[in-house]
Design a protein around this motif. Structure first.
Motif, PDB file in Angstrom:
ATOM      1  N   PRO A  66     -37.467 -35.362 -13.472  1.00  0.00           N
ATOM      2  CA  PRO A  66     -38.618 -35.020 -12.383  1.00  0.00           C
ATOM      3  C   PRO A  66     -39.917 -35.067 -14.304  1.00  0.00           C
ATOM      4  O   PRO A  66     -39.329 -34.663 -15.586  1.00  0.00           O
ATOM      5  CB  PRO A  66     -38.736 -33.933 -12.343  1.00  0.00           C
ATOM      6  CG  PRO A  66     -37.495 -32.535 -12.316  1.00  0.00           C
ATOM      7  CD  PRO A  66     -36.455 -33.568 -13.180  1.00  0.00           C
ATOM      8  N   LEU A  67     -40.238 -35.993 -14.340  1.00  0.00           N
ATOM      9  CA  LEU A  67     -41.638 -36.475 -15.159  1.00  0.00           C
ATOM     10  C   LEU A  67     -42.459 -36.114 -15.104  1.00  0.00           C
ATOM     11  O   LEU A  67     -44.194 -36.006 -15.565  1.00  0.00           O
ATOM     12  CB  LEU A  67     -41.536 -37.660 -15.827  1.00  0.00           C
ATOM     13  CG  LEU A  67     -40.695 -38.122 -17.173  1.00  0.00           C
ATOM     14  CD1 LEU A  67     -40.750 -39.543 -17.161  1.00  0.00           C
ATOM     15  CD2 LEU A  67     -40.937 -37.328 -18.144  1.00  0.00           C
ATOM     16  N   ALA A  68     -42.996 -36.188 -13.402  1.00  0.00           N
ATOM     17  CA  ALA A  68     -44.813 -35.921 -12.674  1.00  0.00           C
ATOM     18  C   ALA A  68     -44.720 -34.903 -13.363  1.00  0.00           C
ATOM     19  O   ALA A  68     -44.860 -33.658 -13.963  1.00  0.00           O
ATOM     20  CB  ALA A  68     -44.935 -36.144 -10.723  1.00  0.00           C
ATOM     21  N   ASP A  69     -46.559 -34.639 -13.759  1.00  0.00           N
ATOM     22  CA  ASP A  69     -47.111 -33.614 -14.387  1.00  0.00           C
ATOM     23  C   ASP A  69     -48.993 -34.371 -13.790  1.00  0.00           C
ATOM     24  O   ASP A  69     -48.904 -34.942 -12.966  1.00  0.00           O
ATOM     25  CB  ASP A  69     -47.312 -33.561 -15.588  1.00  0.00           C
ATOM     26  CG  ASP A  69     -47.924 -34.639 -16.374  1.00  0.00           C
ATOM     27  OD1 ASP A  69     -48.211 -35.706 -15.874  1.00  0.00           O
ATOM     28  OD2 ASP A  69     -47.669 -34.296 -17.699  1.00  0.00           O
ATOM     29  N   LYS A  70     -49.617 -33.332 -14.023  1.00  0.00           N
ATOM     30  CA  LYS A  70     -50.655 -33.953 -13.289  1.00  0.00           C
ATOM     31  C   LYS A  70     -51.601 -35.294 -13.661  1.00  0.00           C
ATOM     32  O   LYS A  70     -52.870 -35.197 -12.404  1.00  0.00           O
ATOM     33  CB  LYS A  70     -52.580 -32.026 -13.406  1.00  0.00           C
ATOM     34  CG  LYS A  70     -51.615 -31.073 -12.342  1.00  0.00           C
ATOM     35  CD  LYS A  70     -52.630 -30.241 -13.369  1.00  0.00           C
ATOM     36  CE  LYS A  70     -52.703 -28.766 -12.243  1.00  0.00           C
ATOM     37  NZ  LYS A  70     -51.410 -28.787 -11.785  1.00  0.00           N
ATOM     38  N   MET A  71     -51.759 -35.226 -15.229  1.00  0.00           N
ATOM     39  CA  MET A  71     -51.968 -36.525 -15.692  1.00  0.00           C
ATOM     40  C   MET A  71     -51.551 -37.802 -14.991  1.00  0.00           C
ATOM     41  O   MET A  71     -52.141 -38.617 -14.355  1.00  0.00           O
ATOM     42  CB  MET A  71     -51.661 -36.354 -16.633  1.00  0.00           C
ATOM     43  CG  MET A  71     -53.149 -35.575 -17.836  1.00  0.00           C
ATOM     44  SD  MET A  71     -52.975 -35.444 -19.570  1.00  0.00           S
ATOM     45  CE  MET A  71     -53.532 -37.811 -19.844  1.00  0.00           C
ATOM     46  N   TYR A  72     -49.934 -37.634 -15.115  1.00  0.00           N
ATOM     47  CA  TYR A  72     -49.018 -38.434 -14.584  1.00  0.00           C
ATOM     48  C   TYR A  72     -48.193 -38.729 -13.272  1.00  0.00           C
ATOM     49  O   TYR A  72     -47.502 -38.346 -13.271  1.00  0.00           O
ATOM     50  CB  TYR A  72     -48.758 -39.582 -15.557  1.00  0.00           C
ATOM     51  CG  TYR A  72     -49.027 -39.457 -16.551  1.00  0.00           C
ATOM     52  CD1 TYR A  72     -49.637 -41.054 -16.767  1.00  0.00           C
ATOM     53  CD2 TYR A  72     -49.516 -38.687 -17.662  1.00  0.00           C
ATOM     54  CE1 TYR A  72     -50.398 -41.634 -17.730  1.00  0.00           C
ATOM     55  CE2 TYR A  72     -49.676 -39.282 -19.366  1.00  0.00           C
ATOM     56  CZ  TYR A  72     -50.966 -40.560 -19.075  1.00  0.00           C
ATOM     57  OH  TYR A  72     -51.601 -40.375 -20.104  1.00  0.00           O
ATOM     58  N   PRO A  73     -48.777 -38.220 -11.638  1.00  0.00           N
ATOM     59  CA  PRO A  73     -48.036 -37.316 -10.660  1.00  0.00           C
ATOM     60  C   PRO A  73     -47.245 -38.711  -9.996  1.00  0.00           C
ATOM     61  O   PRO A  73     -46.197 -38.314  -9.226  1.00  0.00           O
ATOM     62  CB  PRO A  73     -49.505 -37.513  -9.655  1.00  0.00           C
ATOM     63  CG  PRO A  73     -50.590 -37.952 -10.090  1.00  0.00           C
ATOM     64  CD  PRO A  73     -50.972 -37.498 -12.124  1.00  0.00           C
ATOM     65  N   PHE A  74     -48.030 -39.736 -10.529  1.00  0.00           N
ATOM     66  CA  PHE A  74     -46.629 -41.136 -10.297  1.00  0.00           C
ATOM     67  C   PHE A  74     -45.627 -41.541 -10.979  1.00  0.00           C
ATOM     68  O   PHE A  74     -44.643 -42.165 -11.227  1.00  0.00           O
ATOM     69  CB  PHE A  74     -47.939 -42.530 -10.736  1.00  0.00           C
ATOM     70  CG  PHE A  74     -48.469 -43.084 -11.948  1.00  0.00           C
ATOM     71  CD1 PHE A  74     -47.436 -43.269 -12.584  1.00  0.00           C
ATOM     72  CD2 PHE A  74     -49.534 -42.147 -11.792  1.00  0.00           C
ATOM     73  CE1 PHE A  74     -48.095 -44.170 -13.857  1.00  0.00           C
ATOM     74  CE2 PHE A  74     -50.613 -42.657 -12.794  1.00  0.00           C
ATOM     75  CZ  PHE A  74     -49.122 -42.926 -13.949  1.00  0.00           C
ATOM     76  N   LEU A  75     -45.585 -40.904 -12.168  1.00  0.00           N
ATOM     77  CA  LEU A  75     -43.976 -41.253 -12.824  1.00  0.00           C
ATOM     78  C   LEU A  75     -43.268 -40.111 -12.530  1.00  0.00           C
ATOM     79  O   LEU A  75     -43.438 -38.954 -13.296  1.00  0.00           O
ATOM     80  CB  LEU A  75     -44.639 -41.045 -14.434  1.00  0.00           C
ATOM     81  CG  LEU A  75     -45.445 -41.548 -15.301  1.00  0.00           C
ATOM     82  CD1 LEU A  75     -45.627 -41.077 -16.876  1.00  0.00           C
ATOM     83  CD2 LEU A  75     -44.859 -43.033 -15.291  1.00  0.00           C
ATOM     84  N   MET A  76     -42.145 -40.501 -11.416  1.00  0.00           N
ATOM     85  CA  MET A  76     -41.747 -40.243 -10.992  1.00  0.00           C
ATOM     86  C   MET A  76     -40.767 -39.109 -12.020  1.00  0.00           C
ATOM     87  O   MET A  76     -40.830 -37.988 -11.752  1.00  0.00           O
ATOM     88  CB  MET A  76     -40.875 -40.822  -9.660  1.00  0.00           C
ATOM     89  CG  MET A  76     -41.286 -41.495  -8.651  1.00  0.00           C
ATOM     90  SD  MET A  76     -42.639 -39.859  -7.791  1.00  0.00           S
ATOM     91  CE  MET A  76     -41.432 -39.089  -7.201  1.00  0.00           C
ATOM     92  N   GLY A  77     -39.952 -39.927 -13.197  1.00  0.00           N
ATOM     93  CA  GLY A  77     -38.758 -39.769 -13.933  1.00  0.00           C
ATOM     94  C   GLY A  77     -37.620 -40.380 -13.591  1.00  0.00           C
ATOM     95  O   GLY A  77     -38.076 -41.415 -12.796  1.00  0.00           O
TER      96      GLY A  77
END
Length: 143
Positions: A66-77
């Motif tokens: 997983p990659l998503a975080d608060k700044m980039y919630p759309f980056l799934m991973g």
């Protein structure tokens, strides 16, 4: 929109279909904007990743990063699938290769959105239920 990048060897797999299946899964999970990376690898590669990131020196069918975080919630991973293991599972279960790939995509993507069957028995049940629900999207293809 939904972006699905695919890398690695997809012998016997139609990349266009794999992308469409992945987008169906993401849409079903309520995602309108998402970027997902899929990597199709061999057993030695997935074993190396499993050893390095999970301290498990063995092959596996699918890994999720997983990659998503608060700044980039759309980056799934990333979802990494061993096509070697998937082929063996297809033979053992007497299923089409596509069916196994769909199951692994669903499993991997659910991990990216926060499902984790390894946390507890109840979470495993919750994830299993969600996997079955998502599989119904594919009708007879994912039976």
């Amino acid at each position: 929109g939904l972006v699905v990048d695919i890398c690695g060897s997809t012998d016997g797999l139609n990349r266009h279909l794999v992308r469409r299946w992945s987008k169906m899964i993401l849409r079903h999970l309520g995602l309108k904007r998402a970027e997902l990376s899929l990597a199709f690898v061999t057993d030695p590669t997935i074993q190396s990743l499993n050893c390095h990131y999970r301290s498990k020196d063995k092959t596996t069918d699918v890994l999720s990063f997983p990659l998503a975080d608060k700044m980039y919630p759309f980056l799934m991973g990333d979802v990494v699938v061993s096509t070697d293991t998937a082929r063996r599972q297809a033979i053992r279960r007497e299923q089409k290769f596509d069916v196994v790939i769909i199951r692994l995509l669903i499993h991997g993507i659910l991990h990216l959105v926060g499902y984790d069957h390894e946390i507890s028995r109840s979470e495993a049940v919750r994830m299993g239920k969600k996997e079955r629900e998502v599989r119904t999207l594919f009708g007879d293809l994912a039976r």
